[in-house]
Design an enzyme around this catalytic site. Structure first.
Site, short mmCIF file in Angstrom:
data_model
loop_
_atom_site.label_atom_id
_atom_site.label_comp_id
_atom_site.label_asym_id
_atom_site.label_seq_id
_atom_site.Cartn_x
_atom_site.Cartn_y
_atom_site.Cartn_z
N HIS A 6 -22.31 -27.37 17.49
CA HIS A 6 -21.68 -28.53 16.85
C HIS A 6 -20.39 -28.11 16.14
CE1 HIS A 6 -26.02 -30.16 16.53
NE2 HIS A 6 -25.40 -31.04 17.26
N LYS A 35 -37.00 -42.12 15.26
CA LYS A 35 -36.87 -40.76 15.82
C LYS A 35 -37.44 -39.75 14.83
CE LYS A 35 -33.66 -37.77 18.21
NZ LYS A 35 -32.37 -37.64 18.86
N ARG A 40 -22.26 -30.03 27.25
CA ARG A 40 -22.67 -28.65 27.51
C ARG A 40 -22.83 -28.52 29.01
NH1 ARG A 40 -27.32 -29.44 23.22
NH2 ARG A 40 -26.90 -31.51 24.06
N SER A 49 -30.19 -28.30 19.34
CA SER A 49 -31.02 -28.26 18.13
C SER A 49 -32.50 -28.14 18.51
CB SER A 49 -30.80 -29.51 17.29
OG SER A 49 -29.46 -29.61 16.89
#
Ligand code: ADP
Length: 163
Positions: A18, A42, A91, A129
């Site tokens: 990040h 979430k 990514r 993450s």
């Protein structure tokens, strides 16, 4: 008018990936708002306050970055902040499909705000993450993948600091 971008995400927790993206984006935008998504459905490892605190400490030397939280439609939030762009990271190709759908939906909802994708540094291409948490929970060494504060907070969370 300054060029403002909103960088939304869960940041559960913030990683060097990040940060890499933010550094790149700072060469393009005058100001970046890191917007931590508040999503009650979430399940996150860290509370929103913990996530924001880790971001704050990691970015304390960057006056062009501010940290906020948002709930509801991202485009509404971005418009309210007078942002010209939404910043997202890419990514591997696996990110593409979801990000593409998201960007298209956001464009449909608010044609004036563009989604800008930047590619992360090669070192962080495999870092997410969730993978990080997976490694950390089993005692894997995550040094060098996250800011120092996150390293310590993760160890604390998983009870790895005791004797
Ligand atoms: P979300 O739940 O919105 O995917 P994340 O915190 O996982 O939240 O990711 C926020 C943004 O940061 C996404 O655009 C994601 O692609 C990007 N990102 C996550 N990890 C990396 C990384 N290693 N390098 C560059 N960008 C990343």
């Amino acid at each position: 008018m300054p060029d403002i971008a909103v960088y939304p995400g869960s940041f559960d927790p913030i990683t060097n990936g990040h940060l890499d993206l933010l550094q790149r984006a700072l060469k393009i935008f005058d100001h970046i708002i890191v917007a931590v998504a508040w999503n009650p459905t979430k399940q996150c490892l860290f509370t929103i306050e913990e996530r924001m605190e880790m971001i704050r400490v990691s970015l304390q030397d960057h006056p062009q970055v501010s940290i906020d939280t948002f709930t509801g439609l991202l485009v509404d939030y971005a418009r309210e902040k007078k942002a010209r762009a939404i910043l997202r990271g890419l990514r591997a190709v696996t990110d593409f499909e979801y990000e593409f759908q998201l960007a298209m939906m956001n464009r449909r909802l608010e044609p004036e705000i563009e989604t800008v994708f930047l590619m992360t540094g090669l070192r962080w291409v495999f870092l997410s993450s969730s993978i990080l948490k997976e490694a950390a929970v089993h005692g894997g060494n995550i040094e060098g993948m996250v800011p120092e504060i996150v390293y310590h907070k993760l160890r604390e969370k998983f009870g790895l600091n005791k004797g």
